[in-house]
Design an enzyme around this catalytic site. Structure first.
Site, PDB file in Angstrom:
ATOM      1  N   HIS A  52      54.460  45.468  40.147  1.00 40.27           N
ATOM      2  CA  HIS A  52      53.175  45.758  40.782  1.00 40.27           C
ATOM      3  C   HIS A  52      52.332  46.693  39.906  1.00 40.27           C
ATOM      4  CE1 HIS A  52      54.525  43.751  44.397  1.00 40.27           C
ATOM      5  NE2 HIS A  52      55.639  44.478  44.351  1.00 40.27           N
ATOM      6  N   ASP A  74      46.928  46.084  42.119  1.00 38.30           N
ATOM      7  CA  ASP A  74      47.679  44.922  42.586  1.00 38.30           C
ATOM      8  C   ASP A  74      47.935  45.178  44.069  1.00 38.30           C
ATOM      9  OD1 ASP A  74      49.208  42.547  42.604  1.00 38.30           O
ATOM     10  OD2 ASP A  74      51.049  43.684  42.261  1.00 38.30           O
ATOM     11  N   GLU A  87      43.196  42.244  42.041  1.00 38.65           N
ATOM     12  CA  GLU A  87      43.632  40.861  41.889  1.00 38.65           C
ATOM     13  C   GLU A  87      43.098  40.015  43.037  1.00 38.65           C
ATOM     14  OE1 GLU A  87      47.634  38.671  40.515  1.00 38.65           O
ATOM     15  OE2 GLU A  87      47.866  39.920  42.296  1.00 38.65           O
TER      16      GLU A  87
END
Length: 180
Positions: free
Chosen positions: A152, A19, A79
């Protein structure tokens, strides 16, 4: 990258989810063998806004490389970023994204991207799921005693789990196509 072999000699598949972010970057390593996934490790890298951009990016590079070298993944999942109105945030996240991509390239690790909607649909079954629902599914699927402390880190692990599911579906589709 060396392959991970289990006691039975079968090959386990390792995925690191990321992330990306300049201030907070989540990492999660998951290993799957015979459709059973387990968490290998996770980390939250943080940088201070008081540090210069090169210092922050260097710290992220060092942390990501160390994590990748420790867990030796077969794939890295990051991501996808879609910022339409937050240009400043997009630029900073894009810098971290680039650092992660470069680390993967340096180690020869293939990179896959999934958007937040894909992750929510894969893990919760709805693209409208909130972060708490995704974190709950991370905990449930990996049989963890608690949800990860950081959103996260939870998102990074969720990305890895999404890739494992996508990989299984791809293998199933290949078998079906071969039977036709």
């Amino acid at each position: 990258m060396s392959l991970s072999l289990t006691a039975s000699g079968s090959r386990a598949y390792r995925v690191v989810g990321v992330d990306p972010g300049l201030a907070h970057l989540g990492l999660g390593a998951v290993e799957e063998e015979r459709r059973a996934a387990r968490l290998l490790g996770s980390s939250l890298l943080t940088t201070s806004s008081r540090s210069s951009a090169p210092e922050r990016l260097g710290a992220l590079r060092d942390g990501v490389m160390a994590f990748l070298e420790r867990h030796r993944p077969d794939a890295l999942v990051i991501e996808s970023q879609y910022f339409h109105r937050q240009k400043g945030t997009a630029f900073k996240v894009g810098q971290a994204f680039g650092v992660v991509m470069l680390c993967a390239a340096d180690l020869g690790v293939p990179v896959y991207e999934y958007g937040p909607l894909q992750v929510k649909q894969a893990l919760v079954g709805s693209g409208r799921a909130d972060k708490a629902q995704v974190a709950y599914m991370v905990r449930a699927l990996l049989k963890l005693p608690a949800t990860p402390a950081s959103d996260h880190v939870s998102d990074a692990i969720a990305l890895a789990l999404t890739h494992l599911q996508s990989r299984r579906i791809g293998a199933l589709e290949s078998r079906i196509s071969a039977q036709r």
